[in-house]
Write an enzyme that holds these catalytic residues in place. Structure first.
Site, PDB file in Angstrom:
ATOM      1  N   LYS A  86       0.857  -1.191   0.000  1.00 22.07           N
ATOM      2  CA  LYS A  86       0.000   0.000   0.000  1.00 22.07           C
ATOM      3  C   LYS A  86       0.892   1.240   0.000  1.00 22.07           C
ATOM      4  CE  LYS A  86      -4.005   1.880   2.537  1.00 22.07           C
ATOM      5  NZ  LYS A  86      -4.987   1.634   3.623  1.00 22.07           N
ATOM      6  N   SER A 119     -10.021   1.598   2.687  1.00 18.46           N
ATOM      7  CA  SER A 119      -9.173   2.403   1.844  1.00 18.46           C
ATOM      8  C   SER A 119      -8.129   1.599   1.066  1.00 18.46           C
ATOM      9  CB  SER A 119      -8.443   3.449   2.691  1.00 18.46           C
ATOM     10  OG  SER A 119      -7.550   2.830   3.591  1.00 18.46           O
ATOM     11  N   SER A 142     -10.215  -0.671   6.839  1.00 20.75           N
ATOM     12  CA  SER A 142      -9.614  -0.526   5.502  1.00 20.75           C
ATOM     13  C   SER A 142      -8.932  -1.750   4.922  1.00 20.75           C
ATOM     14  CB  SER A 142      -8.620   0.626   5.502  1.00 20.75           C
ATOM     15  OG  SER A 142      -9.304   1.840   5.372  1.00 20.75           O
TER      16      SER A 142
HETATM   17  N1  GLN Z   1     -13.461   3.970   6.243  1.00 20.24           N
HETATM   18  C1  GLN Z   1     -12.845   4.358   7.468  1.00 20.24           C
HETATM   19  C2  GLN Z   1     -12.468   5.810   7.442  1.00 20.24           C
HETATM   20  O1  GLN Z   1     -12.603   6.408   6.414  1.00 20.24           O
HETATM   21  C3  GLN Z   1     -11.663   3.476   7.774  1.00 20.24           C
HETATM   22  C4  GLN Z   1     -10.423   3.878   7.098  1.00 20.24           C
HETATM   23  C5  GLN Z   1      -9.255   3.004   7.443  1.00 20.24           C
HETATM   24  O2  GLN Z   1      -9.404   1.949   8.055  1.00 20.24           O
HETATM   25  N2  GLN Z   1      -8.082   3.468   7.089  1.00 20.24           N
HETATM   26  O3  GLN Z   1     -12.061   6.352   8.416  1.00 20.24           O
END
Ligand code: GLN
Length: 470
Positions: free
Chosen positions: A80, A155, A179
């Site tokens: 990532k 994400s 994410s």
């Molecule tokens: N969807 C969640 C957020 O936008 C989790 C994001 C993540 O786990 N990095 O905060």
């Protein structure tokens, strides 16, 4: 001739060791696919072709020299793009870091290098890991290989799409509120959110430091355990890492589920889409037929999770993103996208004098209650099974203009981050050709048991053999 891009890590590792295939051949096969399908899916921000070839060549040399190598040696993986990689552009999917080249590696990257993996490239994601769909990336949307009109989940969108499309054999991710698990669920993959502090956060672009969990996506449960074997463990560069001993997570993975008590939390199933509920309960029944005991449980503070998370997380984001002042590296703050700005403003507000007690402090108290829900439940059961997502992979644009709808996609995942407990997302089935995932959640540092349970289901369901038609 076998198709190298259909192998699991375990299978490929065995073939490399037996000298039936070369790391350079394996790498070429994945690089070819990565280059071909990246045009369509936009899963990688950077493909590190030269580095991959060099790493693979080195592995072939070591194998020819009969060296004892990690089971991950020669395995092509994606990272990532919020994992710092020395000498390789690392953008956090934001224009702020568009040209940033780190001068050191994240600890997880160092450990994967020590295991001699091959880096295919850096994967796309929501900028700063803010989001649940990938649509917040400053480098364009990543498409879901199972249906390119739909999001791959975020994400860690690029990691999931790249893996599901066989552009790599595993990919790293970060899970602050879901994410890793959400994209795993949307792309028929295994995603591990380890216990908080199991894997070092050092050198990972920080989102919300008390929630950030460093994990990975794989095709199979066994492969996930192999990667955790390499990345887990205390790190003197991250004082929040645990000194709890690292065990071999693949050991006894075939133990089965006889006698295991699985809790079904009512709060995660009330109001859940009937079709999704059926897929997950069918999977639970499979585990029951293999000898697990199913127990109804309740985690009464579940409903406060999203509200609590969306106070604590932006508070920490506002602090972490303050370092991007454009003075030492990166562009100025005007380069932040609208989601990052929204979180900076929210978090600055919830931490400000006069509001701190009403928001941040209150949220921290609720966080404790959410953690206690898990602690009490784990006095009765060994693990909990829950859905990952309230919906199937959704269409692009469906939630992108409505932040609240987007935040609700996290309804089943944020509580594990608030509590710090580990959760393993695994494929549960398909509805109309779209993947559905479920999560197996356990007490702190029970990743090994989560793998045993996930493995038992995987052996029955064999869903990892499904491939998207792209
Ligand atoms: N969807 C969640 C957020 O936008 C989790 C994001 C993540 O786990 N990095 O905060």
């Amino acid at each position: 001739m076998i198709d190298l891009t259909q192998l699991t890590i375990k299978e490929a590792g065995e073939q490399l060791k037996a000298k039936q295939v070369k790391a350079t051949e394996l790498t070429e096969a994945y690089l070819d696919r990565a280059q071909k399908f990246n045009k369509k899916l936009n899963a990688f921000i950077t493909i590190t072709e030269d580095i991959a070839k060099e790493q693979a060549r080195k592995v072939d040399e070591l194998i020819a020299d009969n060296q004892q190598l990690s089971p991950l040696a020669g395995i092509p993986i994606g990272l990532k793009d919020n994992y710092l990689t020395n000498g390789i552009k690392t953008t956090a999917a934001s224009k702020v870091l568009e040209d940033y080249i780190p001068v050191y590696d994240a600890t997880a990257v160092t450990r994967l290098k020590d295991a001699n993996v091959v880096f295919v490239g850096k994967t796309n994601h929501d900028a700063w890991a803010h989001g649940g769909s990938g649509e917040n990336s400053d480098f364009g949307n990543t498409l879901n290989p199972y249906d390119v009109t739909r999001v791959p989940g975020g994400s860690s969108s690029g990691s999931a799409a790249a893996l599901a499309a066989d552009m790599c054999m595993a990919a790293t991710g970060t899970d602050t509120g879901g994410s890793i698990r959400l994209p795993a669920s949307f792309c028929n993959l295994v995603g591990l959110k380890p216990t908080y502090g199991r894997v070092s956060r050092y050198g990972i672009v920080a989102m919300a430091s008390s929630l950030d969990s460093i994990g990975h996506l794989t095709k199979t449960v066994y492969d996930s355990a192999l990667i955790l074997n390499a990345t887990a463990g205390h790190d003197e560069m991250d004082s929040t890492t645990s000194t709890e001993a690292v065990i071999d997570y693949t050991q006894d993975i075939e133990r089965g589920v006889r006698g295991i008590k699985i809790g079904i939390p009512k709060e995660y199933f009330e109001g859940l889409d009937a079709k999704i509920k059926k897929v997950i309960m069918d999977a639970v029944k499979k585990l029951e037929s293999l000898g697990a005991e199913i127990v109804d449980v309740s985690l009464p503070h579940t409903e406060y999770g999203v509200a609590t998370y969306y106070i604590i997380q932006p508070s920490e984001v506002s602090s972490n993103l303050a370092r991007y002042d454009g003075i030492r590296y990166g562009s100025g703050r005007e380069a932040f996208g609208s989601e990052a700005k929204r979180r900076i403003i929210l978090g600055t507000f919830t931490l400000s004098s006069g509001y701190y007690d009403a928001y941040y402090l209150k949220a921290m108290k609720v966080r404790r209650l959410i953690r206690e829900d898990f602690t009490k439940t784990f006095e009765k059961v060994d693990c909990i099974i829950a859905p990952v997502s309230p919906t199937l992979p959704f269409k692009f644009g469906e939630k992108a203009n409505d932040p609240l709808q987007m935040y609700l996609a996290d309804i089943y995942t944020v509580n594990m981050n608030l509590a710090g407990v580990p959760s393993l997302a695994i494929p549960a089935g398909f509805i109309d050709g779209l993947p559905v995932g479920m999560q197996i959640i356990g007490p702190d540092f029970t990743e090994k048991q989560l793998y045993q349970i996930g493995f038992a289901h995987e052996q029955e369901a064999q869903l990892y053999k499904e491939r998207p038609k792209i």
